[in-house]
Design an enzyme around this catalytic site. Structure first.
Site, PDB file in Angstrom:
ATOM      1  N   ASP A 182      18.267  -0.344  56.793  1.00 33.32           N
ATOM      2  CA  ASP A 182      18.066   1.014  56.295  1.00 33.32           C
ATOM      3  C   ASP A 182      16.579   1.336  56.248  1.00 33.32           C
ATOM      4  OD1 ASP A 182      20.744   1.441  56.059  1.00 33.32           O
ATOM      5  OD2 ASP A 182      20.814   1.364  53.869  1.00 33.32           O
ATOM      6  N   ASP A 210      14.915   3.136  54.133  1.00 36.72           N
ATOM      7  CA  ASP A 210      14.310   3.313  52.813  1.00 36.72           C
ATOM      8  C   ASP A 210      14.214   2.020  52.010  1.00 36.72           C
ATOM      9  OD1 ASP A 210      16.983   2.966  52.363  1.00 36.72           O
ATOM     10  OD2 ASP A 210      17.297   4.830  51.256  1.00 36.72           O
ATOM     11  N   TRP A 264      28.061   9.629  54.181  1.00 36.07           N
ATOM     12  CA  TRP A 264      27.570   8.465  53.444  1.00 36.07           C
ATOM     13  C   TRP A 264      28.720   7.614  52.907  1.00 36.07           C
ATOM     14  CZ3 TRP A 264      28.146   6.489  48.578  1.00 36.07           C
ATOM     15  CH2 TRP A 264      27.228   5.492  48.192  1.00 36.07           C
ATOM     16  N   GLU A 299      30.962   2.323  55.631  1.00 41.31           N
ATOM     17  CA  GLU A 299      30.823   1.562  56.886  1.00 41.31           C
ATOM     18  C   GLU A 299      30.393   0.118  56.655  1.00 41.31           C
ATOM     19  OE1 GLU A 299      26.796   2.726  55.845  1.00 41.31           O
ATOM     20  OE2 GLU A 299      28.666   3.879  55.932  1.00 41.31           O
ATOM     21  N   ASP A 300      29.584  -0.139  55.624  1.00 44.36           N
ATOM     22  CA  ASP A 300      29.153  -1.513  55.367  1.00 44.36           C
ATOM     23  C   ASP A 300      30.300  -2.352  54.810  1.00 44.36           C
ATOM     24  OD1 ASP A 300      29.176  -0.044  53.062  1.00 44.36           O
ATOM     25  OD2 ASP A 300      27.097  -0.437  52.506  1.00 44.36           O
ATOM     26  N   MET A 314      13.281   0.167  46.997  1.00 45.57           N
ATOM     27  CA  MET A 314      13.905   1.329  47.626  1.00 45.57           C
ATOM     28  C   MET A 314      12.987   2.527  47.412  1.00 45.57           C
ATOM     29  SD  MET A 314      17.594   3.107  46.922  1.00 45.57           S
ATOM     30  CE  MET A 314      18.102   4.548  47.862  1.00 45.57           C
ATOM     31  N   HIS A 318      14.558   9.053  47.241  1.00 44.36           N
ATOM     32  CA  HIS A 318      14.543  10.299  47.998  1.00 44.36           C
ATOM     33  C   HIS A 318      15.728  11.152  47.596  1.00 44.36           C
ATOM     34  CE1 HIS A 318      17.912   8.727  50.406  1.00 44.36           C
ATOM     35  NE2 HIS A 318      17.296   7.580  50.297  1.00 44.36           N
ATOM     36  N   ARG A 350      19.103  13.201  48.450  1.00 44.50           N
ATOM     37  CA  ARG A 350      20.176  13.011  49.429  1.00 44.50           C
ATOM     38  C   ARG A 350      19.974  13.967  50.594  1.00 44.50           C
ATOM     39  NH1 ARG A 350      23.136   8.987  50.220  1.00 44.50           N
ATOM     40  NH2 ARG A 350      23.699   8.891  48.012  1.00 44.50           N
TER      41      ARG A 350
END
Length: 390
Positions: free
Chosen positions: A225, A227, A287, A290-291, A317, A320, A322
């Site tokens: 990722d 971030d 979002w 998937e993981d 992290m 931020h 969304r």
């Protein structure tokens, strides 16, 4: 009768000098053909000319005239190396280069001596891409390999991306020196989703995997990722015998695992492991989910997830808001229930996309792709935005 003996002596002396000069010219010609010590012969020729000119200047001139074009050709060769000599020198240099290539570097040590452990991270708002580029001059077109040893693994870092330029800059700023201290041969691939369609992290990672293999047969793939920034360089970005999850804790969760079975953020899998599970699913738009789907695929293949020590596998992290176009996927639980039936059909073997461009600036390989749009039946819900970092 008195002058006759003198003339006879003079004639014999002249003949001897001419013969001697001719012999020296022949020797000089032979030396030129065999790349011999030409400079020494040149000196001898001039010495003989000087000796003859001291007593008999006229005869010395006649000797030089007698040598004619042969002597001129010899001196032309003496002025510099011949084409043959230059070709031989080039061949010798090539041979030395080949010998150097045939003597491979030693394998890098199992534990890099460059590791520092915990690293203090900084996120300066004024940081520029040019500054990061100048700090990593050894990186070329997104790739790097150690100069003094052969890396134990070749690693491709895959980063799904859209509208996160500042986060990408922070990650590149810290990730390049992080990976270099681990003495890895690596390439960083940024897979940018074109258009305004719903974001699909999993499909972008499938695309990144397929595109990276067009460049090199990478041993290991890090799905990363944009971030999340690693805090400890002993958190090795290498693959193991089992799939590896690298984010045990992060600042936003108090450095605790988000939940039991969490397999997101940053993961590492070999080419064989990723093929075995048929990659990520392509059907998770928005979002979430998937993981966990990837974790189920790993478990279905009888593999186990391994993790580094909690005090090592720590991340910051970069907070931020969304992203617009990355709302929570309301279908994720339904899709997860179908994973055992769908994993063989939905994955690498069904990943369709159109490559818009592949650019190679100094710090990364930027792959821009059109991955299509979600089906009309996909359900999404907005989420409460997270607080901005700065």
């Amino acid at each position: 009768m008195g002058p006759c003996p003198a003339v006879s002596w003079f004639t014999r002396r002249a003949k001897c000098l001419v013969l001697l000069a001719l012999c020296l010219c022949v020797l000089a010609w032979i030396a030129t053909l065999t790349n011999g010590p030409v400079r020494t012969i040149e000196q001898v020729v001039f010495t003989v000319s000087q000796v003859s000119s001291e007593g008999k200047k006229d005869m010395g001139l006649k000797v030089e005239e007698g040598l004619g074009s042969s002597r001129e050709a010899t001196f032309t060769q003496l002025d510099g190396p011949t084409e043959e000599e230059e070709e031989e020198e080039d061949e010798e240099e090539e041979e030395r280069g080949t010998e150097k290539d045939q003597n491979p570097k030693d394998t890098c040590p199992e534990e890099s001596p460059l590791l520092r452990g915990a690293i203090k991270l900084s996120f300066e708002p004024s940081l520029t891409l040019d500054q990061v580029t100048r700090a990593n001059r050894e990186v070329a077109e997104g790739q790097y390999e150690p100069a003094d040893c052969t890396a134990r693994q070749s690693v491709a870092i895959l980063i799904p991306h859209r509208n996160r330029e500042k986060h990408l800059l922070y990650l590149l700023h810290h990730l390049h020196p992080f990976l270099q201290r681990q003495q890895l041969h690596y390439g960083i691939y940024v897979i940018h989703q074109a258009g305004e369609a719903m974001f699909n992290r999993a499909k972008l990672l499938n695309v990144g995997y397929l595109e990276a293999l067009k460049d090199y047969s990478w041993d290991c793939f890090i799905f990363h990722d944009v971030d999340l920034v690693p805090e400890n360089d002993r958190n090795l970005y290498t693959c193991e015998e089992q799939p590896k999850h690298l984010v045990v804790g992060r600042n936003s969760t108090g450095y605790r695992l988000r939940y039991k079975g969490y397999f997101g953020g940053v993961t590492a899998m070999t080419k064989e492991q990723f093929h075995k599970v048929n990659g990520f699913p392509n059907t998770y738009w928005g979002w979430g989910g998937e993981d966990d789907d990837l974790r189920i695929r790993v478990q279905l293949q009888g593999m186990k997830i391994v993790r580094p020590l909690p005090n090592v596998a720590r991340y910051t992290m970069v907070f931020h808001k969304r992203d617009s176009g990355n709302e929570v996927n309301k279908d994720r639980m339904r899709l997860l229930g179908r994973t055992p039936q769908m994993w063989k059909k939905d994955g690498l073997n069904s990943c369709s996309y159109k490559t818009v461009s592949v650019e190679r600036p100094p710090l990364y390989i930027n792959v821009t792709v059109d991955i299509g749009k979600p089906p009309a039946t996909a359900r999404l819900q907005p989420v409460v935005p997270q607080a901005a970092l700065r």
